[in-house]
Motif scaffolding. Structure first.
Motif, PDB file in Angstrom:
ATOM      1  N   VAL A 140      68.126  -2.413  64.790  1.00  0.00           N
ATOM      2  CA  VAL A 140      66.739  -2.113  64.426  1.00  0.00           C
ATOM      3  C   VAL A 140      65.811  -2.878  65.362  1.00  0.00           C
ATOM      4  CG1 VAL A 140      64.948  -2.420  62.673  1.00  0.00           C
ATOM      5  CG2 VAL A 140      67.213  -1.586  62.010  1.00  0.00           C
ATOM      6  N   GLN A 141      64.901  -2.166  65.980  1.00  0.00           N
ATOM      7  CA  GLN A 141      63.883  -2.772  66.837  1.00  0.00           C
ATOM      8  C   GLN A 141      62.594  -2.929  66.043  1.00  0.00           C
ATOM      9  OE1 GLN A 141      63.814  -3.751  70.441  1.00  0.00           O
ATOM     10  NE2 GLN A 141      62.038  -4.720  69.491  1.00  0.00           N
ATOM     11  N   VAL A 142      62.233  -4.145  65.720  1.00  0.00           N
ATOM     12  CA  VAL A 142      60.966  -4.423  65.034  1.00  0.00           C
ATOM     13  C   VAL A 142      59.852  -4.412  66.071  1.00  0.00           C
ATOM     14  CG1 VAL A 142      59.670  -6.161  63.746  1.00  0.00           C
ATOM     15  CG2 VAL A 142      62.095  -5.763  63.216  1.00  0.00           C
ATOM     16  N   ASP A 143      58.793  -3.669  65.793  1.00  0.00           N
ATOM     17  CA  ASP A 143      57.697  -3.547  66.769  1.00  0.00           C
ATOM     18  C   ASP A 143      56.890  -4.835  66.898  1.00  0.00           C
ATOM     19  OD1 ASP A 143      58.404  -0.906  67.269  1.00  0.00           O
ATOM     20  OD2 ASP A 143      57.063  -0.125  65.715  1.00  0.00           O
ATOM     21  N   GLU A 144      56.585  -5.460  65.750  1.00  0.00           N
ATOM     22  CA  GLU A 144      55.737  -6.651  65.784  1.00  0.00           C
ATOM     23  C   GLU A 144      56.209  -7.664  64.748  1.00  0.00           C
ATOM     24  OE1 GLU A 144      53.463  -7.194  67.955  1.00  0.00           O
ATOM     25  OE2 GLU A 144      53.064  -5.202  68.765  1.00  0.00           O
ATOM     26  N   LEU A 145      56.122  -8.940  65.099  1.00  0.00           N
ATOM     27  CA  LEU A 145      56.379 -10.047  64.187  1.00  0.00           C
ATOM     28  C   LEU A 145      55.111 -10.891  64.108  1.00  0.00           C
ATOM     29  CD1 LEU A 145      58.081 -11.964  62.449  1.00  0.00           C
ATOM     30  CD2 LEU A 145      58.975 -12.974  64.579  1.00  0.00           C
ATOM     31  N   TYR A 146      54.546 -10.963  62.922  1.00  0.00           N
ATOM     32  CA  TYR A 146      53.336 -11.752  62.700  1.00  0.00           C
ATOM     33  C   TYR A 146      53.647 -12.900  61.734  1.00  0.00           C
ATOM     34  CZ  TYR A 146      50.827  -7.749  64.696  1.00  0.00           C
ATOM     35  OH  TYR A 146      50.390  -6.741  65.527  1.00  0.00           O
ATOM     36  N   TYR A 147      52.811 -13.928  61.792  1.00  0.00           N
ATOM     37  CA  TYR A 147      53.000 -15.114  60.963  1.00  0.00           C
ATOM     38  C   TYR A 147      51.768 -15.332  60.081  1.00  0.00           C
ATOM     39  CZ  TYR A 147      56.676 -15.960  64.398  1.00  0.00           C
ATOM     40  OH  TYR A 147      57.768 -15.830  65.213  1.00  0.00           O
ATOM     41  N   TYR A 148      52.011 -15.553  58.794  1.00  0.00           N
ATOM     42  CA  TYR A 148      50.920 -15.801  57.851  1.00  0.00           C
ATOM     43  C   TYR A 148      50.915 -17.274  57.446  1.00  0.00           C
ATOM     44  CZ  TYR A 148      54.560 -15.509  54.200  1.00  0.00           C
ATOM     45  OH  TYR A 148      55.687 -15.715  53.424  1.00  0.00           O
ATOM     46  N   PHE A 149      49.795 -17.715  56.916  1.00  0.00           N
ATOM     47  CA  PHE A 149      49.601 -19.131  56.597  1.00  0.00           C
ATOM     48  C   PHE A 149      49.752 -19.363  55.088  1.00  0.00           C
ATOM     49  CE2 PHE A 149      47.072 -18.068  60.343  1.00  0.00           C
ATOM     50  CZ  PHE A 149      47.605 -18.964  61.258  1.00  0.00           C
ATOM     51  N   ILE A 150      50.416 -20.456  54.751  1.00  0.00           N
ATOM     52  CA  ILE A 150      50.587 -20.812  53.341  1.00  0.00           C
ATOM     53  C   ILE A 150      49.751 -22.056  53.033  1.00  0.00           C
ATOM     54  CG2 ILE A 150      52.239 -21.325  51.498  1.00  0.00           C
ATOM     55  CD1 ILE A 150      54.385 -19.902  53.163  1.00  0.00           C
TER      56      ILE A 150
END
Length: 233
Positions: A140-150
């Motif tokens: 599986v090729q994931v198009d984008e990886l983003y990071y969220y803040f906790i």
């Protein structure tokens, strides 16, 4: 056959994704996107609540968010080490749902499990595309990886206007009474029980102020953006 997701969000514990991006989740599910959350642990080391109660709270929050699915890999709480076994389990989850976009916690945070989750997901996203890694599962090729803040707001590369959905974010967070309120006489005081939701609200409001919008959720990325022309409109 498992339904393909548009967005798959990973968190170390149930409530991580809600803290960081519940407004963004509801904005997307309301627009018809298929969104799921994978919690890595059952949060069995939490000072307040029980595994069973946390599961019920997560189920209620999932309904508020409009999720297509929510899973739990039941990896050890406070045992999220970057091991081949843990990477393999997360990679399998990515391949199972084949998301176009993956979210993970930001790589700097006061909680070591959030940092570990960030690294594990980054490793798994990379491995998911390798056809010779776990060859019995399609790559599986994931198009984008983003990071969220906790807990800690870091470098914000983009933000989402969630003003119209902020009530739903607060409703989702309120599902986790065991974490954000002292619901019984033996409850332990933690950073989460001392006005945490109010501080999240203040953070999201302050971030939105940069663009003169009431509430925004911020995200980081390690990949540069491509633009055709620079346009202020």
């Amino acid at each position: 056959m498992t339904q393909k997701l548009d967005i798959l969000i990973f968190g170390a514990h149930a409530d991580d994704a809600e803290i960081g991006m519940a407004g963004t989740i509801v904005k997307h599910t309301s627009a018809g996107f298929s969104v799921g959350i994978c919690d890595l642990t059952a949060a069995e080391m939490s000072s307040n609540g029980t595994v069973e109660l946390r599961k019920d709270e997560a189920n209620h929050a999932s309904k508020v968010l409009g999720l297509k699915m929510r899973s739990n890999l039941e990896l050890p709480d406070r045992g999220l080490f970057v091991t081949p076994e843990n990477i393999e389990k997360i990679t399998a989850e990515i391949r199972k749902y084949s998301p176009s976009i993956v979210f993970a916690p930001y790589w700097e945070d006061r909680h070591p499990d959030h940092i570990a989750c960030s690294k594990l997901v980054e490793e798994a996203v990379f491995n998911a595309k390798l056809r010779r890694y776990l060859p019995d599962q399609p790559p599986v090729q994931v198009d984008e990886l983003y990071y969220y803040f906790i807990n800690d707001l870091g470098r914000v590369d983009l933000m989402v206007d969630v003003s119209a959905y902020y009530g739903k974010k607060e409703e989702a967070l309120s599902c986790y009474q065991s974490q954000f309120a002292k619901t019984h006489q033996n409850a332990v005081s933690t950073p989460l029980t001392e006005g945490y939701i109010e501080r999240v609200r203040a953070r999201d409001s302050l971030l939105g102020q940069r663009k003169l919008i009431p509430f925004a959720e911020g995200f980081a990325t390690k990949k540069p953006y491509t633009v055709d022309v620079f346009n202020s409109k």
